[in-house]
Write a protein that holds these residues in place. Sequence first.
Motif, short mmCIF file in Angstrom:
data_model
loop_
_atom_site.label_atom_id
_atom_site.label_comp_id
_atom_site.label_asym_id
_atom_site.label_seq_id
_atom_site.Cartn_x
_atom_site.Cartn_y
_atom_site.Cartn_z
N PRO A 10 -25.65 102.51 -40.31
CA PRO A 10 -24.82 102.22 -39.14
C PRO A 10 -23.44 102.88 -39.27
O PRO A 10 -22.95 103.09 -40.38
N THR A 11 -22.85 103.18 -38.15
CA THR A 11 -21.55 103.83 -38.14
C THR A 11 -20.44 102.79 -38.19
O THR A 11 -20.36 101.92 -37.33
N GLY A 12 -19.58 102.88 -39.19
CA GLY A 12 -18.49 101.93 -39.35
C GLY A 12 -17.20 102.46 -38.79
O GLY A 12 -17.21 103.45 -38.06
N PRO A 13 -16.07 101.87 -39.17
CA PRO A 13 -16.00 100.76 -40.11
C PRO A 13 -16.40 99.43 -39.49
O PRO A 13 -16.47 99.30 -38.27
N PHE A 14 -16.67 98.45 -40.35
CA PHE A 14 -17.09 97.13 -39.92
C PHE A 14 -16.14 96.07 -40.46
O PHE A 14 -15.42 96.30 -41.42
N ARG A 15 -16.16 94.89 -39.84
CA ARG A 15 -15.34 93.77 -40.34
C ARG A 15 -15.77 93.40 -41.74
O ARG A 15 -14.95 93.14 -42.60
N PHE A 16 -17.08 93.32 -41.95
CA PHE A 16 -17.63 93.08 -43.28
C PHE A 16 -19.10 93.44 -43.25
O PHE A 16 -19.69 93.61 -42.17
N ILE A 17 -19.68 93.56 -44.43
CA ILE A 17 -21.10 93.89 -44.56
C ILE A 17 -21.75 92.86 -45.47
O ILE A 17 -21.29 92.65 -46.60
N ALA A 18 -22.79 92.20 -45.00
CA ALA A 18 -23.58 91.30 -45.84
C ALA A 18 -24.65 92.14 -46.54
O ALA A 18 -25.25 93.02 -45.93
N LEU A 19 -24.86 91.86 -47.82
CA LEU A 19 -25.82 92.63 -48.62
C LEU A 19 -26.77 91.66 -49.31
O LEU A 19 -26.36 90.61 -49.81
#
Length: 198
Positions: A10-19
């Motif tokens: 996915p194209t970021g940036p993001f608030r946060f990423i869950a892994l």
Amino acid sequence: MAVINARALPTGPFRFIALDVETACGDSGSICQIGLACVGADNQIETWASYVDPEQPFAAFNIELHGIGPDTVARAPTFPVIWEFLLPFLSMHHLVQHSNFDRRAIAAACKVYCLPSPDLSWSDSVRIARQAWPEFKGHGGHGLGHLKTALGLEFTHHDAGEDARAAALVVLKAEARLELSFEKIAETNRKAQMSFLL
């Protein structure tokens, strides 16, 4: 050489990423699937997942748990290949795991392959859930299995992409419940390079 999941990150940036990761056996470094759930500024979630060849034998218990076995990962990339692909992207964002297992598994897999220990920014959605729903202690707890029922989450447990999405949803629901932003409930002073620049 095995190729990485053809679907681009996915194209970021993001608030946060869950892994989230799944493992092949009792060795926490035996990662056989890795999943990401990327939360945008509008709280929309984009997921990404790939199988990983752990280059270790699969235990019957683990196969029964997540349905991944040797045939599933036969043409999947090994951890060093997929980690080289993911690390620059992950380094730019704050990461969420549900319990400390995923962070430990990543560190263990890096150790197995003599890769540098990753310096990433992490929060634990179990701790966040405990802040938001203290009443669950002793009444089902804060594992994804109970949160799925208690919070009305829809996901397939023990699939890395789905579990990552569930962890992201827990954080979003906690933000709403506590009326606090992720930055306030993340329980860390560490900020990744781009996460909070939106």
